[in-house]
Structure formats: structure tokens, C-alpha cells
Design an enzyme around this catalytic site. Sequence first.
Site, short mmCIF file in Angstrom:
data_model
loop_
_atom_site.label_atom_id
_atom_site.label_comp_id
_atom_site.label_asym_id
_atom_site.label_seq_id
_atom_site.Cartn_x
_atom_site.Cartn_y
_atom_site.Cartn_z
N GLU A 72 -9.63 -11.03 -7.56
CA GLU A 72 -8.71 -9.91 -7.37
C GLU A 72 -7.49 -10.03 -8.29
O GLU A 72 -7.00 -9.02 -8.80
CB GLU A 72 -8.27 -9.83 -5.91
CG GLU A 72 -9.42 -9.42 -4.99
CD GLU A 72 -9.01 -9.25 -3.54
OE1 GLU A 72 -9.81 -8.73 -2.76
OE2 GLU A 72 -7.88 -9.65 -3.16
N HIS B 48 -2.29 -5.39 1.51
CA HIS B 48 -3.58 -6.06 1.30
C HIS B 48 -3.29 -7.51 0.92
O HIS B 48 -2.32 -7.79 0.22
CB HIS B 48 -4.35 -5.40 0.15
CG HIS B 48 -5.49 -6.25 -0.34
ND1 HIS B 48 -6.74 -6.21 0.25
CD2 HIS B 48 -5.56 -7.21 -1.31
CE1 HIS B 48 -7.53 -7.10 -0.35
NE2 HIS B 48 -6.84 -7.71 -1.30
N ASN C 261 -2.05 0.19 6.73
CA ASN C 261 -1.51 -1.04 7.32
C ASN C 261 -0.61 -1.82 6.35
O ASN C 261 -0.45 -3.03 6.48
CB ASN C 261 -2.64 -1.89 7.89
CG ASN C 261 -3.68 -2.25 6.85
OD1 ASN C 261 -3.52 -1.94 5.67
ND2 ASN C 261 -4.74 -2.92 7.27
N LYS D 198 0.82 -1.21 0.00
CA LYS D 198 0.00 0.00 0.00
C LYS D 198 0.86 1.28 0.00
O LYS D 198 2.08 1.22 0.25
CB LYS D 198 -0.93 -0.04 1.22
CG LYS D 198 -1.97 -1.17 1.15
CD LYS D 198 -2.95 -1.11 2.33
CE LYS D 198 -3.99 -2.20 2.24
NZ LYS D 198 -5.01 -2.11 3.33
N TYR E 6 -12.43 -2.15 -3.86
CA TYR E 6 -12.94 -2.26 -2.49
C TYR E 6 -14.47 -2.18 -2.44
O TYR E 6 -15.02 -1.85 -1.38
CB TYR E 6 -12.31 -1.18 -1.61
CG TYR E 6 -10.92 -1.53 -1.10
CD1 TYR E 6 -10.72 -2.65 -0.28
CD2 TYR E 6 -9.81 -0.75 -1.41
CE1 TYR E 6 -9.46 -2.97 0.19
CE2 TYR E 6 -8.54 -1.07 -0.93
CZ TYR E 6 -8.38 -2.17 -0.13
OH TYR E 6 -7.13 -2.51 0.36
P1 ADP Z 1 -8.13 -6.75 5.67
O1 ADP Z 1 -7.30 -5.84 4.80
O2 ADP Z 1 -7.39 -7.24 6.88
O3 ADP Z 1 -8.78 -7.88 4.90
P2 ADP Z 1 -10.73 -5.44 5.68
O4 ADP Z 1 -11.02 -6.19 4.42
O5 ADP Z 1 -11.73 -5.52 6.77
O6 ADP Z 1 -9.31 -5.85 6.30
O7 ADP Z 1 -10.56 -3.89 5.35
C1 ADP Z 1 -9.90 -3.48 4.15
C2 ADP Z 1 -8.97 -2.34 4.48
O8 ADP Z 1 -9.75 -1.23 4.93
C3 ADP Z 1 -7.99 -2.60 5.63
O9 ADP Z 1 -6.84 -3.30 5.24
C4 ADP Z 1 -7.68 -1.19 6.07
O10 ADP Z 1 -6.75 -0.55 5.18
C5 ADP Z 1 -9.04 -0.51 5.92
N1 ADP Z 1 -9.81 -0.55 7.18
C6 ADP Z 1 -10.43 -1.63 7.72
N2 ADP Z 1 -11.06 -1.33 8.86
C7 ADP Z 1 -10.86 0.00 9.05
C8 ADP Z 1 -11.26 0.95 10.05
N3 ADP Z 1 -12.02 0.59 11.10
N4 ADP Z 1 -10.85 2.23 9.92
C9 ADP Z 1 -10.10 2.63 8.86
N5 ADP Z 1 -9.70 1.80 7.87
C10 ADP Z 1 -10.06 0.50 7.96
MG MG Z 2 -10.19 -7.76 3.35
#
Ligand code: ADP
Ligand code: MG
Length: 140
Positions: free
Chosen positions: A128, A117, A114, A11, A51
Site C-alpha cells: 500500500e 484507513h 469511518n 478519508k 481496494y
Molecule cells: P478496515 O478498514 O477496518 O481494515 P475492511 O478492510 O474490512 O476494514 O473494509 C475496508 C473499508 O470498507 C472499511 O474501512 C469501510 O470503509 C468499508 N466497509 C467495511 N465493511 C463495510 C460494510 N459492511 N458496509 C459498508 N462499508 C464497509
Molecule cells: Mg482493511
Amino acid sequence: MAIERTLSIIKPDATRRNITGKINMRFEEAGLRVVAQRRIRLTRPQAEAFYAVHAERSFFNDLCAFMISGPVVVQVLEGENAVQKNRDIMGATNPANAKPGSIRRDFGESIEANSVHGSDSAETAATEIAYFFGEIDIVG
Ligand code: ADP
Ligand code: MG
């Protein structure tokens, strides 16, 4: 166990800090191979489509703005149990909750920024991967 492929994205927070090599090293040390890779700048419509499953979430707009804030590295990782293995290497969504030694714990800046992905199932991975790569781009 089956050889699988999964989609990974390094990212913008990670490309900004020039740590794509450090992150790729985590994948390779865990036995995953980078079998396709491209550095791109996502457009807003591309980020929103990628997304789309999160379109109703409160963080959707911020997430899309973040994902287009700098270059990303889209990549296909291949190896045994690649989907789950990559989720394990990444760690929990919130770096604060991720296991020590995971990418998100070691490199993530926040629950949003974070660093990586990773597809969450084999089915999602197929969709994807096809979003960014054709079969001709993937060299195992
Ligand atoms: P993951 O990436 O672990 O699969 P999700 O699919 O739930 O997590 O969410 C997609 C992305 O959205 C996350 O990697 C993060 O960048 C962002 N995200 C998820 N939850 C939050 C939140 N509560 N606040 C801000 N950004 C979030
Ligand atoms: Mg996810």
C-alpha cells in the site's frame, strides 16, 4: 520492537469536516510519525485498484464511490510496531464497535465513512505504501 511503516488514509468524511489535524494529533500523541503525506483526489480506477481485495464484497461499489467523493490524505506513519499500533488507534471498522478514545469511535460517521484507513499487516503496508509513495517521498 521493530520500527515499522504503515499506510494511513484520512478519508473524505474527515477531510470534509476539516479534522485532518485532529486525526494527525492522535497519531503523534501515540508516538507515530507522519513521514510522508499528500492530499489527493482519488480516481475511480485508483480507488478500485487500492481496494481490489474487496472487489467481491457487497459494499465495494459504495466504498469506491465514497472514497472518490472528496479529497483524501494519504500518509506513511512510522514508529515502533506501527502497523498494529495504528490499527489500535483507529479502532474497529464499525465506529459503533470501536473503543472509546479511538479515532473511529470519536470521529467516524458510519461503518463506511469511518474516517481512516490503516494497513492490516506489514506485508499489506509495503504494497500500500508503494502504491502511493516512492522511497524518495518518505523522510523519516
Ligand atoms: P478496515 O478498514 O477496518 O481494515 P475492511 O478492510 O474490512 O476494514 O473494509 C475496508 C473499508 O470498507 C472499511 O474501512 C469501510 O470503509 C468499508 N466497509 C467495511 N465493511 C463495510 C460494510 N459492511 N458496509 C459498508 N462499508 C464497509
Ligand atoms: Mg482493511
